[in-house]
Structures are given as structure tokens and as C-alpha cells.
Design a protein around this motif. Structure first.
Motif: not given
Length: 461
Positions: A12, A32, A54, A57
């Protein structure tokens, strides 16, 4: 924008400016990107949606996210002959360097390819291309050396099996000892396709057929290479309309200009792209637009060799697919593609006025335009859900860029921007500004050693 895929691992990226380079030119001042496996899963404004799995990040404040750059024309082997023939036009430059190039071997080509790729990838290139057409007898597996270097660095790669069969004794420019027979060139091209070409979605390696140029290739080789490529379902690449000398050569030898000559040999079509295309009249541009033939625009090399200013704005207006190319580093010693964004804009404004090209058009040339030219626009070239996760984070909050409010203008018009992160197929190939798979200092030593060995063999020192 969201595509529904279900890989378990996600990256992400948030809080960065985003230039998607999609058909609408969508941009987000703060947006994003979600990468799922090797695909882009989501792109949009604000924070990323809640997702599972995830593994990383990234707070990308101060950065611009763009598609990875796509290089559409290069000659890796020339990394070992940079800085030579500094004040020559194309034909004199070639005549001076052919004897040196004819002495390359597999270790040299591996080092040159690795050096060329390392510099490009560190500067935001995620898809590279090379046009290799010099195959001295007994030199080893030169195309394989390039393919090995690309796989080690992790870049997506289009390798073209080039060729030359028109030597000086047949009215061509290269010396006879630097060319192959027509039959050998065609057989080697077919073998390269059969051995290496992967046409699948997400392929890391594709092969194209690439006889070098009208002044180094016979009409028979051009025609038969086109037949071979279409039988095998691969693309076609060559040099075209680069200089006024080439135009004169074609008229004298074939009784027509380069574009008409290419069309007569089956070399216009939506599976073809040509490097340079500097000297194109309105009829030439219309023929490229009508057939979907693509162009690799190489502004720095064109300037270095004083070839002229390609009519890129007219090509784009006509609907010709246009991408950017570094070209060989014996005619563009920087070896970088991200600097070509700026040079494309500046040089085309010299040729066509202040409105000739915008910063966003320049970025499109280096991303989606390149994907079009390589036949991969459905996979790469823009940040859209379902496309391959080839993307770059450019650091724009440093002294060189922070005072430019428009991030795309900062990237294109400002100094060369540092790359913080570059993903190819969702895998980091640059992280925190450094190549992830290559020791840059060891590679610099290797390229210097091989350049000196070539110089010694060629009797340059």
C-alpha cells in the motif's frame, strides 16, 4: 478505481501525488495505490481502502507516483564506447566506430548490458528494450548475455535480434567483416524467437526482429524478416529516416524515400516501430498514422549527432504512436531515460514553438506512449487497476524540486529526480534510491574493465 484480485500479499502506497497517465490524464494531489501480487489493485484519491495481507505500507509524502518509464530504443553494447567520435554526424560516427564494435564479445556485451540497464532502472525505467545488431563470428551468445543481465536486474525486457547483411562491397555503410549473410541473420532471428520469446500477459521477456537500417541491410533481409516476424507473431523494429544522408541514400539506391521504401518491403504496420524518424514529411507521417507504425523518439541522440528535430507534435496530432528512447550511449552518454522527458519537451519546442509539447505529454511519451510502441499498452504504461504493477515513486521534496508546486512539471522540467522506489511486476528493483539486486560499485568496475579490454583489442590506446 478498483480491480478485484485476491493475491495474499499487498503493498500500500499512500499520501503521494499520483499521475496515472490513463486515457483521461487522471491525477490526484494526494492519493493511494494498492498493489496486489504483480497487479495494481486500486488507485485513487485520499487514503487507501482497508485491505488484508498488507506486507508493506509506504507513507510517500513528498513523492510523485507515475507508471514506470518505458525505453523503446537502445544499443547496450555502446556503453563500452562512450565519449568517442564526439564531433561526428551519424555516417562518419558509424564509420569511425564500426571497427571497434566488430570486436565485442559475450563478456563485454554482458557488462555493457548490465551497466546500461542499471543506470536506466535506477532512473525509473521498468521496461527496457535493446536493438543489438553486431554479431562478430565466434563472439559467443551476445543476445543471451543481454537477456541474462536484464533478468538479474529484474527489469521487463524487449530484446530485438538485429542484423546487418549489406557491407561496403554491396554499397552499404558497415565494413564487410561486421555483417552476416542474409541466411544466417534470418536463421539466428528465428532461433532467438523460438528460444526466448514469451508472448503471455505479464511476460518479462519478448523478442522482436530488427534488421538494422536501410543502409546496412539488403532489401531481401528486410522483406524476409517481416515475413518471419509475422509468421512468428513478434514485432518488427529498425532505424528509419534518421538523417538527410539516409534520405539521399534511399533515393539513390532504391529510387524512393525511406518511408516509401519501408512500405514496399512490408515494413509499415501496427506491429512495427522505428527509431528516430527525424526527416518525415506530411505524407510520411500520414502513412505511419494510417498503418499504426510506431516511433521511438530519441531527442538527446538526435541532438548529439546533429540529426535534426523530429516532428513529434505533428506525429501525435496525426495519431502516430510515439515513445521515448535513450539510444546507444555512444550517442547519448548519460544513458538515462528520465532526462529524455525534459529534452523531448525542450527540443520539440525549439522546433515547433512554446506549445509544441507540454510536460504531461512528455510524461505520456515516456510511459504510455512507450507501452503502445512496444505493443504492451494493455499491460503497462498507466496506473490502472488490472495492469501490471510497474510504477515509480519520484522524490520531489528535496532542494531541486520542492519549490515547484506542480509535481509533473517538477519531474519533467526540474533536475533529474531521485527514485525512492521502483516496482517491476510488484517487486522492488530500486528501494531507498538503490538497486536491490546489483552491487553498483562492482558493476562500475566490471564495465570499466571491459571497456578498457575492448579499447586495447581495437587499438584505441
Amino acid at each position: 478505481m478498483t480491480a478485484h484480485v485476491s493475491p495474499t500479499e499487498r503493498i500500500v502506497i499512500e499520501n503521494c501525488a499520483v499521475a496515472t497517465v490513463d486515457a483521461a490524464g487522471t491525477e490526484y494531489a494526494a492519493g493511494h495505490i494498492v498493489v496486489a501480487g504483480n497487479l495494481i489493485e486500486a488507485v485513487g484519491p485520499g487514503p487507501a481502502p482497508a485491505v488484508e495481507g498488507v506486507t508493506r505500507r509506504i507513507d510517500a509524502e513528498g513523492h510523485l507516483a507515475t507508471p514506470g518509464l518505458v525505453n523503446t530504443h537502445h544499443h547496450f553494447y555502446q556503453w563500452l564506447t562512450r565519449g568517442l567520435a564526439q564531433n561526428s554526424g551519424l555516417f562518419d560516427w558509424l564509420v569511425e566506430l564500426y571497427p571497434t564494435w566488430a570486436r565485442i564479445d559475450e563478456p563485454m556485451v554482458y557488462a555493457a548490458a548490465a551497466g546500461s540497464l542499471a543506470v536506466m532502472v535506477r532512473g525509473g525505467v521498468t521496461t527496457a528494450m535493446d536493438h543489438h545488431y553486431v554479431f562478430p563470428r565466434g563472439a559467443g551468445d551476445l543476445l543471451g548475455a543481454e537477456i541474462r543481465a536484464a533478468a538479474e536486474i529484474g527489469v521487463r525486457f524487449t530484446a530485438t535480434r538485429g542484423s546487418m547483411d549489406r557491407g561496403e562491397s554491396d554499397g552499404g555503410l558497415p565494413p564487410d567483416f561486421a555483417v552476416e549473410s542474409t541466411e544466417d541473420a534470418l536463421l539466428a532471428t528465428e532461433q532467438a524467437i523460438d528460444t526466448h520469446h514469451d508472448p503471455s500477459f505479464g511476460s518479462m521477456l519478448r523478442i522482436a526482429a530488427a534488421p538494422c537500417s536501410p543502409f546496412s541491410v539488403s532489401t531481401e533481409l528486410l522483406r524476409e524478416a517481416a515475413v518471419l516476424a509475422r509468421r512468428k507473431g513478434v514485432r518488427l523494429h529498425t532505424h528509419g529516416s534518421e538523417t538527410v544522408e539516409e534520405e539521399k541514400f534511399c533515393h539513390e539506391l532504391f529510387g524512393m524515400g525511406p518511408t516509401d521504401y519501408f512500405e514496399s518491403t512490408g515494413w509499415l504496420g501496427d506491429d512495427v516501430w522505428m527509431a528516430h524518424c527525424v526527416h518525415m514529411n506530411d505524407a510520411d507521417i500520414a502513412a505511419f498514422a494510417r498503418t499504426g507504425t510506431g516511433v521511438a523518439h530519441c531527442p538527446s541522440s538526435n541532438a548529439r549527432l546533429a540529426a535534426g528535430i523530429a516532428r513529434v507534435p505533428a506525429m501525435l496530432a496525426a495519431g502516430v504512436p510515439v515513445g521515448l528512447g535513450v539510444d546507444g550511449t555512444a550517442s547519448n552518454e548519460s544513458g538515462e531515460l528520465h532526462t529524455e522527458l525534459r529534452n523531448a519537451l525542450l527540443i520539440n519546442r525549439l522546433g515547433g514553438g512554446v506549445r509544441a509539447l507540454t510536460a504531461r505529454q512528455a510524461l505520456r511519451l515516456g510511459t504510455y506512449g512507450g507501452a503502445q510502441v512496444l505493443g504492451r499498452a494493455a499491460e503497462i504504461g498507466s496506473l490502472e487497476p488490472g495492469k501490471l504493477a510497474d510504477l515509480v515513486l519520484w522524490k520531489l521534496d528535496g532542494i531541486g524540486h520542492a519549490s515547484i508546486a506542480d509535481p509533473v512539471a517538477a519531474l519533467v522540467l526540474g533536475p533529474a529526480a531521485p527514485v525512492t522506489l521502483s516496482l517491476v511486476n510488484g517487486v522492488p528493483v530500486v528501494d531507498h534510491g538503490h538497486l536491490t539486486r546489483t552491487d553498483e560499485q562492482a558493476l562500475a568496475h566490471l564495465t570499466r574493465t571491459e571497456a578498457r579490454r575492448l579499447s586495447a583489442i581495437a587499438g584505441l590506446h
